[in-house]
Motif scaffolding. Structure first.
Motif, short mmCIF file in Angstrom:
data_model
loop_
_atom_site.label_atom_id
_atom_site.label_comp_id
_atom_site.label_asym_id
_atom_site.label_seq_id
_atom_site.Cartn_x
_atom_site.Cartn_y
_atom_site.Cartn_z
N SER A 93 33.42 36.45 53.48
CA SER A 93 33.40 35.67 54.72
C SER A 93 34.28 34.43 54.65
O SER A 93 34.73 33.94 55.67
CB SER A 93 31.96 35.28 55.04
OG SER A 93 31.35 34.68 53.92
N ASP A 146 27.81 33.58 50.46
CA ASP A 146 28.16 33.34 49.06
C ASP A 146 29.67 33.36 48.91
O ASP A 146 30.39 33.60 49.87
CB ASP A 146 27.48 34.37 48.13
CG ASP A 146 28.08 35.75 48.26
OD1 ASP A 146 28.88 35.99 49.17
OD2 ASP A 146 27.74 36.61 47.42
N ASP A 151 32.90 35.03 47.25
CA ASP A 151 33.36 36.25 46.61
C ASP A 151 34.77 36.04 46.09
O ASP A 151 35.66 35.67 46.85
CB ASP A 151 33.38 37.40 47.63
CG ASP A 151 32.01 37.65 48.23
OD1 ASP A 151 31.16 38.19 47.51
OD2 ASP A 151 31.79 37.28 49.39
CA CA Z 1 30.22 36.58 50.76
#
Ligand code: CA
Ligand code: DGT
Ligand code: CA
Ligand code: ZN
Length: 589
Positions: A194, A204, A206
Motif C-alpha cells: 500500500s 504494514d 512491505d
Molecule cells: Ca502492506
C-alpha cells in the motif's frame, strides 16, 4: 451472516470464505481452494456480480472469474432469497465466527476447529477468555508455545487494526530502503504494498530486495536501529516490529523474478486477482513466483517460467500497458491498460506553488518570510498566505483590517525577495448560513480567496449543501479548501451533495483543493475523479503550519494521481505569472 451493514458482495465474500474453511476442516480436497477463489472474486468484482446476475442469471455468473456451477447456484439463491440454505445449516451445526477468528495471524481452519471442539470458542471474546485462563495450552498437541503464539497473534491483530497515516510511515520506509540498498550484493531494494500505491493509510511496510546473498541483507534488516523486535527471520522472508509501532516484512528473491515479485506484492489484492484471471485467459499462470506459459502440446510438460526482471515485462507479455501503482485498485485501470489508454498522470514535482499556507499571523509557527525560505528550499516558486479569519477567535483569526495590513507587508516582502513570489490570500471561514467571514471589499483586494468550513459540521445534508453552494457563488471565491473536513480516524466528512456542489463549482469556476496534510488527505482519490469528470479545476496544497510541512506536497500529488488527474487538471502546476493571468481573466469574464 446477513449483516445489515455489510454490502451483498462482502456478505458473499464472507460466506464463501467460511465455506472454504469448513471444507478444509472436513479435509475435502480441492474444494477449499475453489471457495477461496470465489470469495476473492466477490471482493474484487463488487457490484459487477449482481449486475451479471440481473443480466443473465447463473449462466452469466459462471462467466465471471473464479465462479463455477456450484458457486454460481449459491450466488443465485442468495440474490433470489437473501439467504443460502447450506450456509444456514452450517451455522446451526457450527456456530463459530470463522471470518472474525481467521483474521488472527496463524489461526487456520484446523485450529479454529480445535478451539471449538475442546473449549467451545465461538468468537473473539470466547478466545480472549480462554487465553486469560490459560486453557488453550491444554488442547491436545497445542502446549504453551502455541498458546503464546496465539496470544501474540491476537495482540498483533488488535494493534494492527489501527491503520497508520501514509505521511507518517513513508519517510521511515524510505529510510529503511536507503540503508538496505547500501548492503553489499543488494541489487534492487524497494517498497511495495500500500505504500508503493501511496494509499492514504497503510497496514504494514512491505519491502523487496534482490541479491544472491540473502543472509547479509536479512542481517542488516533485522538489526536496524528502527527495529523493536524480530517476529521471524528466514532466508526468503523476515518480519519485524518497528519502534514506531508497525510491522515491516522483507522478501528477498533472485533477480530473475524481481518483476513478478514486485508486481505481486504491490497489489492491490483486487488488481492481482483480476490480472491473474486475465493471464489465465491468455494461456499463462501468474503468481508471486512468476509468470509461466502453460504448455499446449505434451500434457506432462511443465509450465515454462518467463523471465521478467521488471514489472513492465509482465504487463507487456500480457499485451497490456503498465498501470502506475497508484491506480492499481482492481477497477477500470484493467480495461484502460488492455486498451492502451491509461491516463497521463501528473508527475511528482509538478506543483509549482502552494496555495494554502498559515503563518505566525495566526496559528502557523513561522513568519511569512521564514515560510517563504522553507518553501523555496522545498523547490516551490511561490505560495499564497492563507491565514484563518476572525470566526476562529481562539487562534486569533484575522479581521478585515488585519488582512489589509498583512497585504501591505506582503507587498514589501515581494520587493525584497528574489526568485520567490508571495500571493495575498486568505482561508476565509464559511459561516453557518454560507456567507463569508470577510467583506467583499476585502476579498476584492486579494490575489487568492480560499474558503472553508470549520464549524457547524453537523448541519442536515440539505442545509450543508446550500451553505457550500452559497459560498461558492460569491464572485470573489477561487477555491474550496479541505472540502469535506474529514480527519482520518477522528472526524467523519461533513455531509452534503457532492455532485451538486461540484456543479456549482464548475458554474462559478471555483477550484477544489486536495489538502496534503496526512490526516486530512481531503479531497480523496474518489472525489478527485468526480471533480475531473465534472470539469472542476483542482489545486494541491500542503496546509503548512510549519516550515517542514512543505514536504507533504508529494502526498497531495499522490492523491491526484490516484484520482487519475493529469498535470493540466491542477491549477498550481502553472507558474505564478500564469496563475495570476488565469485568475485575472476569470474575474473579467
Ligand atoms: Ca502492506
Ligand atoms: P495494507 O498492508 O493493508 O496497507 O495493504 P497492502 O496492499 O500492502 O496488503 P498486504 O501487506 O497484506 O499485502 C501486500 C500485497 O501482497 C498486496 O497488495 C497484494 C499481495 N497479496 C497479499 N495477499 C494476497 C492474496 O491473498 N491474493 C493476492 N492475489 N495477492 C495478495
Ligand atoms: Ca504485508
Ligand atoms: Zn482550515
Amino acid at each position: 451472516m446477513y449483516h445489515i451493514y455489510m454490502t451483498k458482495y462482502d456478505q458473499l465474500a464472507k460466506i464463501f470464505f467460511e465455506f472454504s474453511y469448513r471444507d478444509e476442516m472436513l479435509g475435502i480436497p480441492f474444494k477449499p481452494r475453489a471457495y477461496q477463489l470465489a470469495s476473492e472474486s466477490m471482493s474484487a468484482l463488487k457490484n459487477q456480480v449482481e449486475d451479471a446476475w440481473h443480466k443473465g442469471g447463473i449462466k452469466a455468473l459462471k462467466e465471471l472469474p473464479g465462479i463455477g456451477q456450484s458457486t454460481a447456484e449459491k450466488i443465485d439463491e442468495f440474490y433470489r432469497t437473501g439467504r443460502i440454505k447450506e450456509y444456514d445449516k452450517m451455522k446451526k451445526e457450527f456456530p463459530v465466527d470463522i471470518w472474525g477468528l481467521s483474521r488472527i495471524e496463524g489461526l487456520g481452519a484446523k485450529h479454529i476447529l480445535d478451539l471449538y471442539k475442546h473449549l467451545k470458542v465461538k468468537n473473539m471474546d470466547d478466545l480472549k477468555k480462554a487465553l486469560a485462563k490459560h486453557k488453550v495450552a491444554a488442547i491436545p498437541r497445542w502446549g504453551t508455545k502455541s498458546e503464546e503464539k496465539l496470544a501474540r497473534g491476537l495482540d498483533l491483530m488488535e494493534n494492527a487494526s489501527g491503520r497508520r497515516l501514509l505521511g507518517e510511515i513513508l519517510p521511515v520506509a524510505e529510510e529503511i530502503v536507503t540503508t538496505l540498498k547500501k548492503v553489499k550484493g543488494v541489487k534492487h531494494c524497494v517498497v511495495a504494498g500500500s505504500i508503493r500505491r501511496m494509499q492514504e493509510t497503510v497496514g504494514d511496510v512491505d519491502l523487496i530486495a534482490t541479491t544472491d546473498k540473502p543472509d547479509r541483507v536479512m542481517d542488516a534488516f533485522t538489526k536496524l536501529p528502527l527495529v523493536e523486535s524480530v517476529h521471524e527471520r528466514g532466508k526468503t522472508r523476515s518480519s519485524v516490529r518497528l519502534k514506531i509501532g508497525i510491522d515491516a516484512d522483507l522478501r528477498v528473491v533472485p533477480d530473475k523474478v524481481y518483476g513478478a515479485t514486485l508486481q505481486y506484492f504491490t497489489g492491490d489484492k483486487r488488481h492481482n486477482v483480476l490480472l491473474r484471471e486475465y493471464a489465465l485467459s491468455k494461456g499463462f499462470t501468474l503468481s508471486e513466483y512468476g509468470l509461466f506459459r502453460r504448455s499446449h502440446g505434451a500434457r506432462s510438460a511443465k509450465p515454462k517460467l518467463i523471465v521478467c526482471k521488471t514489472e513492465e515485462e509482465i504487463y507487456t507479455a500480457l499485451d497490456m500497458d503498465t498501470p502506475p501503482p497508484e491506480i492499481r485498485v482492481g477497477d477500470d485501470e484493467m480495461d484502460a491498460a488492455r486498451e492502451h489508454r491509461l491516463p497521463d498522470l501528473i508527475p511528482y514535482g509538478s506543483v509549482k506553488g502552494d496555495l494554502q499556507v498559515q503563518t505566525d499571523w495566526t496559528d502557523g509557527e513561522a513568519s511569512i518570510e521564514d515560510m517563504a525560505k522553507a518553501a523555496e528550499a522545498a523547490g516551490l516558486e511561490y505560495f499564497a498566505v492563507t491565514d484563518h479569519t476572525k470566526a476562529l477567535a481562539f487562534i486569533h483569526g484575522l479581521t478585515d483590517k488585519r488582512v489589509i495590513e498583512q497585504g501591505k507587508h506582503i507587498n514589501q516582502l515581494n520587493k525584497k525577495l528574489r526568485g520567490f513570489f508571495i500571493l495575498k490570500g486568505t482561508e476565509c471561514d464559511i459561516l453557518k448560513d454560507g456567507s463569508l467571514d470577510l467583506t467583499d471589499a476585502t476579498l476584492a483586494k486579494l490575489d487568492w480567496v480560499g474558503v472553508s468550513v470549520h464549524s457547524h459540521f453537523n448541519l442536515s445534508r440539505a442545509e450543508q449543501t446550500k451553505r457550500l453552494i452559497k459560498a461558492i457563488a460569491n464572485p470573489h471565491v477561487d477555491c474550496v479548501l479541505h472540502p469535506t473536513c474529514r480527519l482520518i480516524g477522528k472526524r467523519e466528512p461533513i455531509d452534503y451533495d457532492f455532485d451538486e456542489v461540484l456543479a456549482a463549482a464548475k458554474k462559478h469556476r471555483v477550484a477544489m483543493e486536495i489538502d496534503s496534510l496526512p490526516e486530512r488527505s481531503d479531497l480523496n482519490d474518489q472525489h478527485v475523479r468526480a471533480a475531473i469528470k465534472a470539469g472542476v479545476a483542482l489545486v494541491i496544497d500542503t496546509d503548512a503550519h510549519a516550515p517542514e510541512h512543505f514536504g507533504f506536497i508529494k502526498l497531495g500529488e499522490a492523491i491526484a494521481r490516484r484520482g487519475w488527474a493529469g498535470k493540466s487538471d491542477v491549477l498550481n502546476t502553472k507558474s505564478a505569472k500564469q496563475l495570476l493571468a488565469y485568475l485575472a481573466k476569470k474575474k473579467r469574464t
